[in-house]
Structures are given as structure tokens and as C-alpha cells.
Design an enzyme around this catalytic site. Sequence first.
Site, short mmCIF file in Angstrom:
data_model
loop_
_atom_site.label_atom_id
_atom_site.label_comp_id
_atom_site.label_asym_id
_atom_site.label_seq_id
_atom_site.Cartn_x
_atom_site.Cartn_y
_atom_site.Cartn_z
N CYS A 2 1.00 -1.11 -0.07
CA CYS A 2 0.16 0.02 -0.02
C CYS A 2 0.76 1.24 0.18
O CYS A 2 2.07 1.23 -0.21
CB CYS A 2 -0.95 -0.10 1.07
SG CYS A 2 -1.97 -1.59 1.43
N ARG A 48 -4.76 1.83 -0.55
CA ARG A 48 -4.97 0.36 -0.13
C ARG A 48 -4.86 -0.51 -1.41
O ARG A 48 -5.38 -0.31 -2.34
CB ARG A 48 -5.99 0.04 0.63
CG ARG A 48 -6.13 -1.45 1.07
CD ARG A 48 -7.50 -2.12 1.78
NE ARG A 48 -7.06 -3.44 2.35
CZ ARG A 48 -8.17 -4.08 2.60
NH1 ARG A 48 -9.38 -3.74 2.51
NH2 ARG A 48 -7.91 -5.66 2.89
N LEU A 49 -3.85 -1.67 -1.50
CA LEU A 49 -3.90 -2.50 -2.37
C LEU A 49 -4.35 -3.69 -1.65
O LEU A 49 -3.56 -4.35 -0.64
CB LEU A 49 -2.65 -2.70 -3.03
CG LEU A 49 -2.32 -3.84 -4.20
CD1 LEU A 49 -3.24 -3.19 -5.34
CD2 LEU A 49 -0.99 -4.19 -4.48
N ILE A 51 -4.78 -7.41 -0.22
CA ILE A 51 -4.07 -8.53 -0.60
C ILE A 51 -4.80 -9.55 0.47
O ILE A 51 -5.02 -10.73 -0.03
CB ILE A 51 -2.37 -8.56 -0.41
CG1 ILE A 51 -2.04 -7.46 -1.24
CG2 ILE A 51 -1.87 -9.96 -0.56
CD1 ILE A 51 -2.18 -7.77 -2.72
N ASN A 74 2.09 -0.15 5.42
CA ASN A 74 2.13 -0.83 4.42
C ASN A 74 3.28 -2.00 4.27
O ASN A 74 4.09 -1.93 4.97
CB ASN A 74 2.95 0.27 3.31
CG ASN A 74 3.62 -0.07 2.04
OD1 ASN A 74 3.21 -0.91 1.55
ND2 ASN A 74 4.94 0.64 1.62
N GLY A 75 2.78 -2.84 3.67
CA GLY A 75 3.41 -4.09 3.55
C GLY A 75 2.73 -5.68 3.97
O GLY A 75 1.47 -5.67 3.51
N GLU A 76 3.34 -6.73 4.30
CA GLU A 76 2.93 -7.89 4.76
C GLU A 76 3.43 -8.35 5.92
O GLU A 76 4.87 -8.19 5.89
CB GLU A 76 2.86 -8.86 3.60
CG GLU A 76 2.34 -8.41 2.36
CD GLU A 76 0.77 -8.53 2.36
OE1 GLU A 76 0.38 -8.77 3.46
OE2 GLU A 76 0.14 -7.87 1.23
N ASP A 97 -3.56 -9.19 8.43
CA ASP A 97 -2.31 -9.10 9.27
C ASP A 97 -2.58 -7.31 9.65
O ASP A 97 -1.76 -7.29 10.76
CB ASP A 97 -1.46 -9.20 8.22
CG ASP A 97 -1.47 -8.51 7.11
OD1 ASP A 97 -2.24 -7.76 6.68
OD2 ASP A 97 -0.10 -8.31 6.60
N GLY A 364 13.43 -13.39 -6.78
CA GLY A 364 14.43 -14.03 -6.36
C GLY A 364 15.60 -13.30 -5.93
O GLY A 364 16.85 -13.51 -5.58
#
Length: 575
Positions: A2, A48-49, A51, A74-76, A97, A364
Site C-alpha cells: 500500500c 490500499r492494495l 491482498i 504498508n507491507g505484509e 494482518d 529471487g
Amino acid sequence: MCGIAGIISNKANSASQLQEMLVAQKHRGPDHTGFYEDQGFACIGHNRLSIIDTSSNANQPFKDPSGRFILTFNGEIYNYKELKSRVQDYNFRTTSDTEVLLALYLQYGKDCIQLLNGMFSFAIWDIKNKKLFAARDRFGVKPFYYSEENKFRFSSEIKALNLHQKTAPNKKVWSSYFLHGSYGMPDETFYSGIKQLPAGHYLEYDFSSEALTITKWYNFEEKIKNRNSIKKLINLKEEYLALLKDSIKLRFRADVPLAFNLSGGVDSSLLLALVDQFKPDTDINAFTFYTGDKNYDELPWVQEMIRQTNKPLQKVKLSVNEIQDLALKISQHQDEPFGGIPTLAYSKIFKTASEQGIKVLLDGQGMDEQWAGYDYYLNQQNQTIQGLKKGSSAFKKEVIEKEFQALAIKPNYPTPFKSKIQNTQYRDLFYTKLPRALRFNDRISMAFSTELREPFLDYRLIELAFSAKDEYKINGNSTKHTLRQIAAEFIPKNTSYAPKRPLQTPQREWIGNDLKDWVATEIEHLKHSIFSEWFDHRSLKLEWESYLNGNNQNSFYIWQWVNTALLISKFDDFE
């Protein structure tokens, strides 16, 4: 994934200014724009995105049950399910989360960040005490920019802060960029009035006293020094592989479609192989870019891996005639200099994925830093750029005016470890390679409203690999020795033991041929801009002519000039 923003100020126009900031970074989160005002003290915003828990119940800014604390995040937090079970005396109303993070803060205070496995940048406003607490993840995957002009402001992108303040170029950072290839120290940006919260740090801001304190919460050096490295290679491989599988499993937690990026290297090939083990019956799309030049494209290695797993492959082509428009677009999203045509090629993957409704991609990133994978680890040269010949330089000092040269400071990075290899890894992780790659990748993924997850950047993996003996990383002329042995169990040997290829696009050739008129035009723009006095334009012209005449062993310095010209509009007010 986000965008976050906030203004801690008693000025009457704070609310309208924050709304404009949120519009400026709406691409980071087009699903919902949220706003909270503590009138006369603070405005907190969020793009907000969606997820995890895509319902409106999880929209932000998120308020705790008492109404005292306001979170923008912002993040996970990948291990949020495990952490949720640790929370006591709290009734959850979402499966997000976000709520787990706020509940942890209520229970543990700022120490909650030590529990988090994820990528994050968040701020919590305390309505009662009029204080802000903000934190950034261990390696700085998610950005946090701030300014102390007009009290205190923060955002996920520089452009949002630049809307309401005139910000001059940070001449020291720019000069160091031209002379040494530095993108600034962990708290710096290319803008004099804007700083970033360093990775692994938190900040506290008191509205009443206007006191700002910044504290390092992730002491990587101490963790490594207190850790006993695994003595037997077989035990190291077993523990690393187990953690890697767990890291991938955690990063598949999402309520939206996922895909992943694939190159022909050992890192992403191993990722593909392990994803195939984890989801053998699922058609998870793989994306890869190519240019049509067989000297640079990694398609043969990519297609060999795809044949082994039968995962769907989408090949995304970057054509030379796209470069001019795409470079300008990506430059405006980056706000600061970025890596070159490979970054443009990579951005097309996110664009294609977004058009197909994919919101999350894995890649990766991070293996080379934790396993000493760059070629300069072999020759122990003090370089930060992969693929340079010994004794050569990627920079052209002579094109920079001497007065401007004097502003540059050659970076002097800490060396907290006895091992030279570990000190180089430490530099790459926290000062050079990884920070700039994460910034490039965050901006290009967010430009197309997609989330990028990096399983190899799980802190447990990095700490384990970093603490391993030097001989488990470098063996003869082979870098990433242990990782290659692990990979050989899953992918073809010619891929697992192939040397790292530093170049993935024909940037050198394109700049000197198909793009030469465009490059010449951008160089000319420098003469008539705020940046003009930084350059010796006669020397610059001679170097450009020399490049066109075949002295083109590297094109990094040419891209520096083009990059600078593309950013002129960011500083128009200071002409």
C-alpha cells in the site's frame, strides 16, 4: 502492499494537503483511499492494495477498539497467523494482518516489531499522548520518507512530500553518485529536505515538543556475532533448505492471485522448483522478460526450467522503440536515479501481470547478498557494480565540474566483522546493492499496483547464510557454493552451476546505436537545466563522442547523465 502518509501539524490546511498526497501515490493502492483527522494535531492517510482480507472491514487507517491508536500500514506480516494466537484479551473483527499488527502493538508496545516476519513500513498515531511511532522492516523492503518542514510529514514516496514544499537537490548525494556510484547513505535521499528512515529502525515524534528520535531496533551485527555458525556443510544445507521452504510457504498467504518472476539464474530457478513442489497441481504463471538479442536474453535457461515444471510461461518483450517513453514514466515513479534499461524491462513484467488481474508476484532478490554471489567477491575488489573488468571504472569524474566534485564524499562503510567477505556482504545488504535494488523494484511494482514478495529476504535465511563460513560461500571460482549444491538437487546442473550473468539487456549497444539521438537530446537538456553548472560540458561531449566511436566497455555513466536529465522536472522550481 500500500501507500502510507501523514502530517503531524496544527495547520488548518493539513487535511487538504494530505488528501493531495494520497492522490499523488494512489497507484500504490487503488482499491481504497482512507483518511483520519485528529483535528489540530494530525492527519493520517492510506492507499490500499487489498491482498489479505479484501473486505472493507480491513480498510485503513485502522483504529483499535478503544479508538486511541490509529494505524497506517504498508507491507505484509507473513507470520500473522502464528502471531495472532499470541494476542490476549482482544476480539478480532477481521482476518487481516493489519489488525494483528495493531493488536500486537497494544500488547507488546514497540517491542512487537521484533516478532514480525515480513516487509513493512507503518505508523501509529496515539490520539491521547499526541505521539507518532513508526517503524521500517529489517532490510528496508518497504519505504518510509519524511520531512521536518512544517512540523512532521511522512509518506511512501518522495513525490507526495514534494507537493507542498520546495526541495532543492541534495548536492552531496548527487556528486557522490557521479563520482562513486553511491545512491546515498541509509538516511539520505537525492533531495535536501527529505530523509528516509533507515532499514531496521523506528522513529518517535512528539507533537508537543517537536522532538524526533530515531532508534535502531534490528541489530544485525550483534545477532551474527552471537550466533554459532554451523560447522558441517550437510547440516547447513538441511537447515537452510527447511527455512527456505517455510519462507516460500509463508509468502503464498494471500486472498488474491499470485505469480512469480523468472530469470535464467540459479536463484529464480530454485524458487520455481520449490514453488512447483509446494503447488505441484496449480498453474501459477511465470513471467520473464527478453529483448530479442540472444547475447543477453536468458530465455534458453528459462525455458529449460519451464519444461521441467510445466508451469505456464509468459514472455514479455522489451523493444528498443519503447525505451524513450518508458524511461520517462519510470523515472517519474522512481523520483530518484535508477538502474537502467534492465529496470525498464523488469517493469514490463508488472505491467503485464497487472493487466491480467495478478496482484502479487514473487522473485529471487537477495540470494547474492547473503551467499556472496557477485563476481567481485572472487577477486576481492572494492566494487559495487557487477561485471566490471579489473581496474576499470563505471564513472567519468572528468565530466563533473571541480567545484561540484569537491562536494562528493567517498562512502566509508562500516566493517564490523573479521571476515572481508562478510564485511562486503554487510555493505551490500545495508548500504549498496540491496537498498538500491529494493527501491527500484518497489517503485516499478507499485507503478502498476502490484505487490512484490521476496522469499529469499526472510531474515532467518539471511542470518543463517551470512553466518556461514567463508568457504561455504566461495569455493575456487564458484560463488554461492552451498546454494548451488542445494539447487543442484532440484534444477539442471548447467543452471545451478552457471556463473551469474551481469548483463540482461543490450543497453550498451542500444545507447550507441538505436537510442543515440535520444541520448544526445537528453544530454543537451542538461545544459539548460538546474544541473548545468555541475558538468564540464566540453568534457561531457568528448566522452559521449568517444562512446559512439567504440569506447563503450560500460554504459553506466551514460545512463547517469540520461537519468539526471529525466529528473529535471522534479527540481524545476530551483532553476
